[in-house]
Design a protein around this motif. Structure first.
Motif, PDB file in Angstrom:
ATOM      1  N   LEU A 194      22.514 -41.537  46.753  1.00  0.00           N
ATOM      2  CA  LEU A 194      21.470 -41.866  45.782  1.00  0.00           C
ATOM      3  C   LEU A 194      21.176 -43.358  45.725  1.00  0.00           C
ATOM      4  O   LEU A 194      20.120 -43.760  45.233  1.00  0.00           O
ATOM      5  N   GLY A 195      22.077 -44.165  46.229  1.00  0.00           N
ATOM      6  CA  GLY A 195      21.833 -45.602  46.257  1.00  0.00           C
ATOM      7  C   GLY A 195      21.173 -46.093  47.531  1.00  0.00           C
ATOM      8  O   GLY A 195      20.916 -47.293  47.675  1.00  0.00           O
ATOM      9  N   GLU A 196      20.879 -45.177  48.465  1.00  0.00           N
ATOM     10  CA  GLU A 196      20.269 -45.574  49.739  1.00  0.00           C
ATOM     11  C   GLU A 196      18.787 -45.898  49.548  1.00  0.00           C
ATOM     12  O   GLU A 196      18.129 -45.419  48.625  1.00  0.00           O
ATOM     13  N   ASP A 197      18.280 -46.699  50.479  1.00  0.00           N
ATOM     14  CA  ASP A 197      16.887 -47.161  50.393  1.00  0.00           C
ATOM     15  C   ASP A 197      15.892 -46.021  50.526  1.00  0.00           C
ATOM     16  O   ASP A 197      14.840 -46.018  49.865  1.00  0.00           O
ATOM     17  N   TYR A 198      16.190 -45.042  51.386  1.00  0.00           N
ATOM     18  CA  TYR A 198      15.200 -43.974  51.586  1.00  0.00           C
ATOM     19  C   TYR A 198      15.053 -43.107  50.337  1.00  0.00           C
ATOM     20  O   TYR A 198      13.998 -42.517  50.100  1.00  0.00           O
ATOM     21  N   VAL A 199      16.112 -43.002  49.520  1.00  0.00           N
ATOM     22  CA  VAL A 199      16.003 -42.260  48.263  1.00  0.00           C
ATOM     23  C   VAL A 199      15.147 -43.037  47.278  1.00  0.00           C
ATOM     24  O   VAL A 199      14.295 -42.464  46.585  1.00  0.00           O
ATOM     25  N   ARG A 200      15.384 -44.353  47.213  1.00  0.00           N
ATOM     26  CA  ARG A 200      14.551 -45.179  46.331  1.00  0.00           C
ATOM     27  C   ARG A 200      13.087 -45.128  46.764  1.00  0.00           C
ATOM     28  O   ARG A 200      12.167 -45.078  45.931  1.00  0.00           O
ATOM     29  N   MET A 201      12.852 -45.145  48.090  1.00  0.00           N
ATOM     30  CA  MET A 201      11.476 -45.106  48.588  1.00  0.00           C
ATOM     31  C   MET A 201      10.802 -43.788  48.224  1.00  0.00           C
ATOM     32  O   MET A 201       9.631 -43.760  47.823  1.00  0.00           O
ATOM     33  N   ALA A 202      11.536 -42.672  48.349  1.00  0.00           N
ATOM     34  CA  ALA A 202      10.957 -41.373  48.000  1.00  0.00           C
ATOM     35  C   ALA A 202      10.594 -41.325  46.528  1.00  0.00           C
ATOM     36  O   ALA A 202       9.527 -40.812  46.150  1.00  0.00           O
ATOM     37  N   ARG A 203      11.449 -41.880  45.676  1.00  0.00           N
ATOM     38  CA  ARG A 203      11.139 -41.906  44.250  1.00  0.00           C
ATOM     39  C   ARG A 203       9.951 -42.820  43.959  1.00  0.00           C
ATOM     40  O   ARG A 203       9.115 -42.506  43.104  1.00  0.00           O
ATOM     41  N   ALA A 204       9.869 -43.939  44.678  1.00  0.00           N
ATOM     42  CA  ALA A 204       8.759 -44.873  44.465  1.00  0.00           C
ATOM     43  C   ALA A 204       7.423 -44.255  44.872  1.00  0.00           C
ATOM     44  O   ALA A 204       6.372 -44.585  44.299  1.00  0.00           O
TER      45      ALA A 204
ATOM     46  N   GLY B  79       6.638 -41.288  44.335  1.00  0.00           N
ATOM     47  CA  GLY B  79       6.301 -40.248  43.380  1.00  0.00           C
ATOM     48  C   GLY B  79       6.736 -38.859  43.779  1.00  0.00           C
ATOM     49  O   GLY B  79       6.231 -37.868  43.215  1.00  0.00           O
ATOM     50  N   VAL B  80       7.658 -38.751  44.738  1.00  0.00           N
ATOM     51  CA  VAL B  80       8.157 -37.433  45.130  1.00  0.00           C
ATOM     52  C   VAL B  80       8.913 -36.825  43.940  1.00  0.00           C
ATOM     53  O   VAL B  80       9.713 -37.513  43.299  1.00  0.00           O
ATOM     54  N   PRO B  81       8.673 -35.555  43.628  1.00  0.00           N
ATOM     55  CA  PRO B  81       9.383 -34.929  42.497  1.00  0.00           C
ATOM     56  C   PRO B  81      10.902 -35.056  42.641  1.00  0.00           C
ATOM     57  O   PRO B  81      11.440 -34.993  43.749  1.00  0.00           O
ATOM     58  N   GLU B  82      11.565 -35.210  41.511  1.00  0.00           N
ATOM     59  CA  GLU B  82      13.005 -35.476  41.530  1.00  0.00           C
ATOM     60  C   GLU B  82      13.788 -34.338  42.187  1.00  0.00           C
ATOM     61  O   GLU B  82      14.752 -34.593  42.895  1.00  0.00           O
ATOM     62  N   ARG B  83      13.375 -33.111  41.963  1.00  0.00           N
ATOM     63  CA  ARG B  83      14.124 -31.989  42.547  1.00  0.00           C
ATOM     64  C   ARG B  83      14.057 -32.024  44.073  1.00  0.00           C
ATOM     65  O   ARG B  83      15.013 -31.675  44.759  1.00  0.00           O
ATOM     66  N   ILE B  84      12.902 -32.468  44.621  1.00  0.00           N
ATOM     67  CA  ILE B  84      12.772 -32.567  46.077  1.00  0.00           C
ATOM     68  C   ILE B  84      13.595 -33.749  46.600  1.00  0.00           C
ATOM     69  O   ILE B  84      14.218 -33.674  47.662  1.00  0.00           O
ATOM     70  N   VAL B  85      13.606 -34.840  45.853  1.00  0.00           N
ATOM     71  CA  VAL B  85      14.428 -35.996  46.248  1.00  0.00           C
ATOM     72  C   VAL B  85      15.891 -35.593  46.321  1.00  0.00           C
ATOM     73  O   VAL B  85      16.601 -35.924  47.281  1.00  0.00           O
ATOM     74  N   LEU B  86      16.338 -34.855  45.305  1.00  0.00           N
ATOM     75  CA  LEU B  86      17.753 -34.470  45.268  1.00  0.00           C
ATOM     76  C   LEU B  86      18.087 -33.445  46.349  1.00  0.00           C
ATOM     77  O   LEU B  86      19.114 -33.577  47.028  1.00  0.00           O
ATOM     78  N   ALA B  87      17.235 -32.440  46.521  1.00  0.00           N
ATOM     79  CA  ALA B  87      17.558 -31.350  47.440  1.00  0.00           C
ATOM     80  C   ALA B  87      17.326 -31.732  48.897  1.00  0.00           C
ATOM     81  O   ALA B  87      18.188 -31.483  49.749  1.00  0.00           O
ATOM     82  N   ARG B  88      16.181 -32.336  49.199  1.00  0.00           N
ATOM     83  CA  ARG B  88      15.812 -32.571  50.591  1.00  0.00           C
ATOM     84  C   ARG B  88      16.338 -33.898  51.119  1.00  0.00           C
ATOM     85  O   ARG B  88      16.784 -33.984  52.273  1.00  0.00           O
ATOM     86  N   HIS B  89      16.301 -34.932  50.304  1.00  0.00           N
ATOM     87  CA  HIS B  89      16.673 -36.255  50.801  1.00  0.00           C
ATOM     88  C   HIS B  89      18.128 -36.612  50.505  1.00  0.00           C
ATOM     89  O   HIS B  89      18.794 -37.223  51.337  1.00  0.00           O
ATOM     90  N   ALA B  90      18.598 -36.270  49.320  1.00  0.00           N
ATOM     91  CA  ALA B  90      19.941 -36.708  48.924  1.00  0.00           C
ATOM     92  C   ALA B  90      21.015 -35.690  49.290  1.00  0.00           C
ATOM     93  O   ALA B  90      21.974 -36.009  50.002  1.00  0.00           O
ATOM     94  N   LEU B  91      20.871 -34.450  48.826  1.00  0.00           N
ATOM     95  CA  LEU B  91      21.940 -33.469  48.987  1.00  0.00           C
ATOM     96  C   LEU B  91      22.215 -33.169  50.454  1.00  0.00           C
ATOM     97  O   LEU B  91      23.380 -33.114  50.865  1.00  0.00           O
ATOM     98  N   ARG B  92      21.170 -32.985  51.247  1.00  0.00           N
ATOM     99  CA  ARG B  92      21.401 -32.623  52.651  1.00  0.00           C
ATOM    100  C   ARG B  92      22.170 -33.715  53.381  1.00  0.00           C
ATOM    101  O   ARG B  92      23.029 -33.430  54.219  1.00  0.00           O
TER     102      ARG B  92
END
Length: 322
Positions: free
Chosen positions: A208-218, A220-233
């Motif tokens: 969750l502290g990685e740059d690509y997660v911050r970029m996805a949130r910036a 406007g990607v929905p939080e559930r997609i950020v967590l499931a697709r970008h972070a959890l995997r």
């Protein structure tokens, strides 16, 4: 040209050979160093009285126990490579056949416990990481600490006391239906879920502290997609590694739990073999458990190719280079 999966499986199977030889040497060596004379115990079990020295020495020669260690090991490992693990001193039945009959209930118990621990640990670990410092985070860390520090047989007696004796909801012993599996699975899964929860939380916090997660949130990607697709995997690699290692540990833990809950399986077979100095059965069990552990790690390696596409590129590059 073979695919990355075929290449990886072939390389891991080649690595299995020295590991298998090492496990077999350890199993045979430890059994040979164990106290007690199998020939004397076999004769005493047959006659019901202490045997004479002459009869013991004659049986030792028949069983090949007087041969040098290296000769006995080479003979045993050669037969094991052909699928012959010897004959049980206790029952006279083939070791391989006995182990294959006892293995399915133990494997079922271990796999169900692993699945339950994963189903519980990943959501709890993710929520603890997302709500870092909140009540659910503190509670999950406390329960994980308790779960990892409590021996499985203690947990087994506690769940028997609660669910079988006090509440009378589930049976405490036996194997006559699905209700008899619930308490052993819960007992095995609690410790594994605690360890997996801690690792999932730590891995998610790092991702969750990685740059690509911050970029996805910036973006406007929905939080559930950020967590499931970008972070959890991306956080699952160490969790999958630990789960594979824990499967081998669960097979060993199931041996103890089967004894606590009086279930058929490798546990009862191994305990009886230890009491009777049934060395071929003990050696066969250690060899089977070691092989299952290595194959579980092979499955973990294959799962990496699905979780991380970059690894498929690495395997493809290795094929081209070779």
């Amino acid at each position: 040209m073979p695919s990355p999966v075929v290449t990886l499986v072939s390389r891991r199977l080649l690595h299995l050979v020295p590991v298998w030889l090492g496990v077999s040497l350890l199993a045979f060596g430890l059994s040979s160093l164990a106290p007690g004379d199998p020939a004397a115990m076999i004769l005493q079990r047959q006659t019901g009285e202490p045997p004479g020295q002459e009869a013991v020495e004659r049986l030792r020669r028949e069983l090949g126990l007087d041969d040098p260690f290296a000769e006995r090991y080479v003979r045993w490992i050669g037969n094991a490579a052909k699928g012959d693990l010897g004959t049980s001193y206790r029952s006279g039945a083939p070791v391989g056949e006995t182990l294959l009959q006892s293995f399915p209930p133990t494997l079922e118990l271990a796999v169900l416990a692993l699945l339950l621990s994963v189903v519980v640990a990943i959501p709890v670990g993710v929520m603890a990481a997302v709500h870092r410092g909140a009540g659910i985070d503190s509670l999950s860390r406390l329960l994980a600490l308790i779960g990892t520090s409590t021996p499985s047989f203690v947990v087994g007696y506690l769940v028997i006391l609660l669910f079988a004796v006090s509440l009378k909801l589930l049976p405490a012993a036996g194997a006559d239906g699905w209700r008899y599996v619930v308490l052993p699975v819960i007992t095995l899964a609690l410790g594994e879920a605690a360890a997996l929860t801690r690792l999932t939380r730590a891995s998610m916090l790092e991702v969750l502290g990685e740059d690509y997660v911050r970029m996805a949130r910036a973006k406007g990607v929905p939080e559930r997609i950020v967590l499931a697709r970008h972070a959890l995997r991306n956080a699952l690699n160490p969790v999958v590694t630990l789960a594979g290692v824990r499967l081998g540990r669960l097979l060993g833990g199931a041996v103890i739990i089967e004894t606590v809950f009086a279930r058929p399986g490798l546990g009862r077979t191994l305990v009886d073999s230890i009491y009777d100095r049934d060395y071929p059965m003990i050696q066969g069990f250690i060899l089977l458990a070691g092989t299952a552990f290595v194959l579980a790690n092979l499955i973990v390696d294959l799962s990496y190719l699905w979780l991380d596409p970059r690894l498929r590129s690495v395997e493809s590059s290795r094929r081209v280079a070779s």
